[in-house]
Design a protein around this motif. Sequence first.
Motif, PDB file in Angstrom:
ATOM      1  N   ILE A 207       1.204  -1.047   0.270  1.00 18.78           N
ATOM      2  CA  ILE A 207       0.021   0.414  -0.058  1.00 18.78           C
ATOM      3  C   ILE A 207       0.602   1.347  -0.092  1.00 18.78           C
ATOM      4  N   MET A 208       2.332   1.282   0.882  1.00 16.08           N
ATOM      5  CA  MET A 208       2.943   2.297   0.935  1.00 16.08           C
ATOM      6  C   MET A 208       3.295   2.726  -0.458  1.00 16.08           C
ATOM      7  N   PHE A 209       3.735   1.777  -1.174  1.00 19.07           N
ATOM      8  CA  PHE A 209       4.025   1.342  -2.727  1.00 19.07           C
ATOM      9  C   PHE A 209       3.383   2.112  -3.210  1.00 19.07           C
ATOM     10  N   PHE A 210       2.285   1.989  -2.959  1.00 13.85           N
ATOM     11  CA  PHE A 210       0.841   2.503  -4.512  1.00 13.85           C
ATOM     12  C   PHE A 210       0.866   3.539  -3.781  1.00 13.85           C
ATOM     13  N   GLN A 211       0.451   4.492  -3.088  1.00 14.97           N
ATOM     14  CA  GLN A 211       0.371   5.254  -2.341  1.00 14.97           C
ATOM     15  C   GLN A 211       0.904   6.585  -2.661  1.00 14.97           C
ATOM     16  N   PHE A 212       2.758   6.421  -2.472  1.00 16.19           N
ATOM     17  CA  PHE A 212       3.843   7.328  -1.963  1.00 16.19           C
ATOM     18  C   PHE A 212       5.081   6.590  -3.102  1.00 16.19           C
ATOM     19  N   GLY A 213       4.944   5.920  -3.645  1.00 16.91           N
ATOM     20  CA  GLY A 213       5.776   5.366  -4.760  1.00 16.91           C
ATOM     21  C   GLY A 213       7.032   5.172  -4.106  1.00 16.91           C
ATOM     22  N   SER A 214       7.231   4.676  -2.938  1.00 21.53           N
ATOM     23  CA  SER A 214       8.312   4.370  -2.615  1.00 21.53           C
ATOM     24  C   SER A 214       8.505   3.760  -1.220  1.00 21.53           C
ATOM     25  N   VAL A 215       9.303   2.987  -0.097  1.00 20.02           N
ATOM     26  CA  VAL A 215       9.317   2.527   0.460  1.00 20.02           C
ATOM     27  C   VAL A 215       9.946   2.716   1.481  1.00 20.02           C
ATOM     28  N   GLY A 216      11.004   3.749   0.687  1.00 19.64           N
ATOM     29  CA  GLY A 216      11.761   4.695   2.255  1.00 19.64           C
ATOM     30  C   GLY A 216      11.298   5.696   3.175  1.00 19.64           C
ATOM     31  N   PHE A 217      12.014   5.040   4.609  1.00 15.23           N
ATOM     32  CA  PHE A 217      11.335   5.933   5.388  1.00 15.23           C
ATOM     33  C   PHE A 217      11.017   7.303   5.899  1.00 15.23           C
TER      34      PHE A 217
END
Lengths: 644, 96
Positions: A207-217
């Motif tokens: 979901i993070m990747f979908f929402q923010f396009g990144s998974v870095g903190f």
Amino acid sequence: MTTLLAADGTSEAAAASGVFSLTWVLVALPLLGALILLVGGRRTDRFGHLLGTAMPAVSFVLGLVMFLTMLGRDTEERSIGQHLFSWVPAGSFQLDAGLLLDQLSMCFVLLVTGVGTLIHVYSIAYMEHDRDRRRFFGYLNLFIAAMLLLVLADSYLLLYVGWEGVGLASYLLIGFWSHVPAYAAAAKKAFVVNRVGDFGLSVAIMIMFFQFGSVGFADVFAGADGASKAALTAIGLMLLLGACGKSAQFPLQSWLLDAMAGPTPVSALIHAATMVTAGVYLVVRSAPIFEGAPNAQLAVAIVGAITLLFGAIIGCAKDDIKKALAASTMSQIGYMMLAAGLGPVGYAFAIFHLLTHGFFKAGMFLGAGSVMHGMNDRVDMRRFGGISTVMKVTWATFALGWLAIIGFPGLSGFWSKDKIIESAFVGEGWRPWVFGLTALIGAGITAFYMTRLFVMTFHGRRRWEDDVHPHESPALMTVPLVVLALGSALLGLLLGPTGAIQAWLEPVVGETREEHGVLPLWLTTSLTIALVLLGAGLAALLYLRRPVETRAPVGSVATRAARRDLYQDTVNESVFMRPGQYLTRSLVFFDNRGVDGAVNGLAALLGGSSGRFRRLQTGFVRSYALSMLVGAALVVGAMLLVRL
Amino acid sequence: MNYIYLSAVLFSIGSAGVLLRRNAIVVFMSVELMLNAANLAFVSFARMHGNLDGQVIAFFVMVVAAAEVVIGLAIIMTIFRTRQSASVDGANLLRY
């Protein structure tokens, strides 16, 4: 937290320089140790335990140097990021593997390597007579490496690698004596239940990747500021599911008690001090997400509150010393989760309790291991009693741990747990009353079951079996006990009243606001102490003054329920396992009768009909000739008919 | 037109012989009779319609019939040698 939220998409952490350029070595050393010990095989048997102990020890020294260097820096420059390599270069999506060493990670680095090293030293003696001691140290090193990767990762994806790594190490170590079927089953159970949690974490990352396009903190927390509440709530709940699996929180707590099948140092390191607290780390690390999703945050607090009572109640009924300690771990992590779910008032105290708990619970587990070592590996507390006179060091260190966990004024647990109870009373509406009272009652029950465990083991009449001759453990085991006991006694005093832990963690988790709860401070503190004394006194009355039976009495309904982990296994079996089995059975039935039936039926139909049709092949030439004639006549007739 | 009737009668006799007789030689003769009935029909039609196609095909039929006789008789000889009989009903090994 404001500083984190202000980050504009790029990591605000300072580049690694000086001693911090060696951050990767922290992870690499134990990993190298694991590699050498596991690949080297029997060749490394002779020095395996020494190498396995040296690796985390060097990491600890390195971590300590970094900690001191970090102390010397200004608050803004303490967070250090180290770029390792470009990990996932996929078109517009770039993910670098990088490490983030900030104040929060630092706490964990010191805890994991420090307590880890002590437990390694202890294991040298504890596992001395085990043929596979070298393999054991290999797994332990693998665990340390994975755990350090988990806390040092600067993106959720790298954290996930560490997350799975500790899960693997946990599985391997629970099932270390896998020739015992029950132990192998316990390892499998831990693995399966953890998969449920890991599923949650992986969905959260997606979901993070979908929402923010990144998974870095840094990117995720920067994006969390403007993200929709629904998305943040979904991420938060999925993270909570992951945390529940790893930290044995309700409703995924059933694996922890069985996980005691592993050797006792494993229980101390993985299932008390470090790995099971990874869920708390995850929640605290993801603070910006939970700040934007009050419902998810409330869920965290509720899960923590339920688990802290759940574990405490189970702990009251267990006669197996390790299982009682495991139930206590579950309950204490419930406290941490509750604190983490309270928001900024609780984050620092969740980590504070995590650190103190790491010390006193590891100390008590190792103490239990020391007792088992002297008692021919027996774990039934009803056959202990009166050990205090023969195992003085173990008794003294265990007593410090016991006083620390029940929150005896002045010791670690008092400072950290009291802060959590205070924070739980902060807020408006029904929450402070429910959470505060739960935490308060939990403290009383904690005092009861820990005192019960302590006096049943060390005091009272000797109820030993005939072939048992307890003796004090060797120095390799008692020295770590002493160090951990000193930590249990002093750590809280160092960090608690001075406010050092709040100040240290402030850049990561935000300012710990001093808020007044619904009850005045002196009242919560004195109520806590009163309840603790009441619980401890009750336990002393029941298990010290009255003789303890060597066979467990039948007990009340509540006792029987608690002995069976409050029917969690039964619930899991009847809600998930049985229907699952029925589903698979009906699928197998459908497959056999439905799919296979159709295919086999078609084949049988063709076979049967061709069996009948071949009767036409009589071998009589004249009948063939007749059919040809008739056929030709029919064709000619049909042609004539069509023509007309 | 009468030739057509004759051809039809000959063909019927031939097919009846094929269907009813057991002796392979007689069956064979009946087959030849049917072929020649067909030839007769071809020639008659060619004459009636005034073109040569039917006559040409009659020649083809004769050639094929000659070849067929050679092979057929050889098969019948072989069967007779092995089974000591020329009955078509007896040679029924190729069955289900």
